[in-house]
Design a protein around this motif. Sequence first.
Motif, PDB file in Angstrom:
ATOM      1  N   ASP A  10       1.126  -1.010   0.183  1.00 31.06           N
ATOM      2  CA  ASP A  10      -0.128  -0.280  -0.075  1.00 31.06           C
ATOM      3  C   ASP A  10       0.879   1.408  -0.094  1.00 31.06           C
ATOM      4  OD1 ASP A  10      -2.300  -1.297   0.139  1.00 31.06           O
ATOM      5  OD2 ASP A  10      -3.083  -1.310   2.640  1.00 31.06           O
ATOM      6  N   CYS A  11       1.629   1.296   0.579  1.00 33.28           N
ATOM      7  CA  CYS A  11       2.586   2.501   1.177  1.00 33.28           C
ATOM      8  C   CYS A  11       3.450   2.252  -0.560  1.00 33.28           C
ATOM      9  CB  CYS A  11       3.631   2.677   1.737  1.00 33.28           C
ATOM     10  SG  CYS A  11       2.690   2.669   3.951  1.00 33.28           S
ATOM     11  N   ARG A  13       2.421   1.614  -3.167  1.00 36.58           N
ATOM     12  CA  ARG A  13       1.229   2.930  -4.193  1.00 36.58           C
ATOM     13  C   ARG A  13       1.336   3.552  -4.339  1.00 36.58           C
ATOM     14  NH1 ARG A  13      -1.610  -3.621  -5.162  1.00 36.58           N
ATOM     15  NH2 ARG A  13       0.204  -4.403  -6.307  1.00 36.58           N
ATOM     16  N   ASN A  14       1.546   3.773  -2.869  1.00 37.03           N
ATOM     17  CA  ASN A  14       0.548   5.602  -2.857  1.00 37.03           C
ATOM     18  C   ASN A  14       1.351   6.340  -2.294  1.00 37.03           C
ATOM     19  OD1 ASN A  14      -1.363   7.601  -1.833  1.00 37.03           O
ATOM     20  ND2 ASN A  14      -2.727   6.205  -0.355  1.00 37.03           N
ATOM     21  N   GLU A  15       2.154   7.309  -2.632  1.00 35.64           N
ATOM     22  CA  GLU A  15       2.836   8.268  -2.207  1.00 35.64           C
ATOM     23  C   GLU A  15       2.344   8.880  -1.188  1.00 35.64           C
ATOM     24  OE1 GLU A  15       4.080  11.483  -4.928  1.00 35.64           O
ATOM     25  OE2 GLU A  15       4.253   9.899  -7.065  1.00 35.64           O
ATOM     26  N   ALA A  16       0.734   9.098  -0.635  1.00 34.39           N
ATOM     27  CA  ALA A  16       0.655  10.044   0.437  1.00 34.39           C
ATOM     28  C   ALA A  16       1.038   9.345   1.894  1.00 34.39           C
ATOM     29  CB  ALA A  16      -0.887  10.206   0.546  1.00 34.39           C
ATOM     30  N   LEU A  17       1.043   8.305   1.838  1.00 35.77           N
ATOM     31  CA  LEU A  17       1.338   6.551   2.838  1.00 35.77           C
ATOM     32  C   LEU A  17       2.967   7.045   2.948  1.00 35.77           C
ATOM     33  CD1 LEU A  17      -1.143   3.906   2.174  1.00 35.77           C
ATOM     34  CD2 LEU A  17      -1.441   5.857   4.071  1.00 35.77           C
ATOM     35  N   GLU A  22       2.769   4.362   9.394  1.00 33.13           N
ATOM     36  CA  GLU A  22       2.148   3.413   8.452  1.00 33.13           C
ATOM     37  C   GLU A  22       1.987   2.335  10.166  1.00 33.13           C
ATOM     38  OE1 GLU A  22      -1.284   3.392   7.260  1.00 33.13           O
ATOM     39  OE2 GLU A  22      -0.278   5.919   7.044  1.00 33.13           O
TER      40      GLU A  22
END
Length: 134
Positions: A10-11, A13-17, A22
């Motif tokens: 998830d991290c 794939r998602n630059e916001a994370l 997390e």
Amino acid sequence: MNFLAGTIVDCERNEALELDEEIEKIAQEIGWDNVLKEAYLTLASYKVMGLWYAAASIIGWAAEDGLKMPIPEKEIIARMYWCLAKYENLGMTGVADGENLVWSTTCSLAKISYTSDWQPMEDPEIQKMVESFG
């Protein structure tokens, strides 16, 4: 490896994370021991080799913060060097060099200076463990 693998992916794939943020949230819910055991199990599995750098990073963050490890420190060191032998630089290059991550984490776990002359792969106890990992 369910929660850890999913969080790492998830991290990625998602630059916001941010992985460290997390992981901190997860550790607040299930405890650092469970997070660290999962990170160690990730390092023991060829199936998730692409996640080894992130798993080693999690252990490194905890070691740097002085958290007590649920697995013996020398065993963690041996496992990380085993990973380096199986997957060059844990798949990373440049600033995110896997060898540097492993050495920095080793220094934190072994409570030695970054400039130490100690060679983990010449330590008989670590050699024996690395050999036992296959």
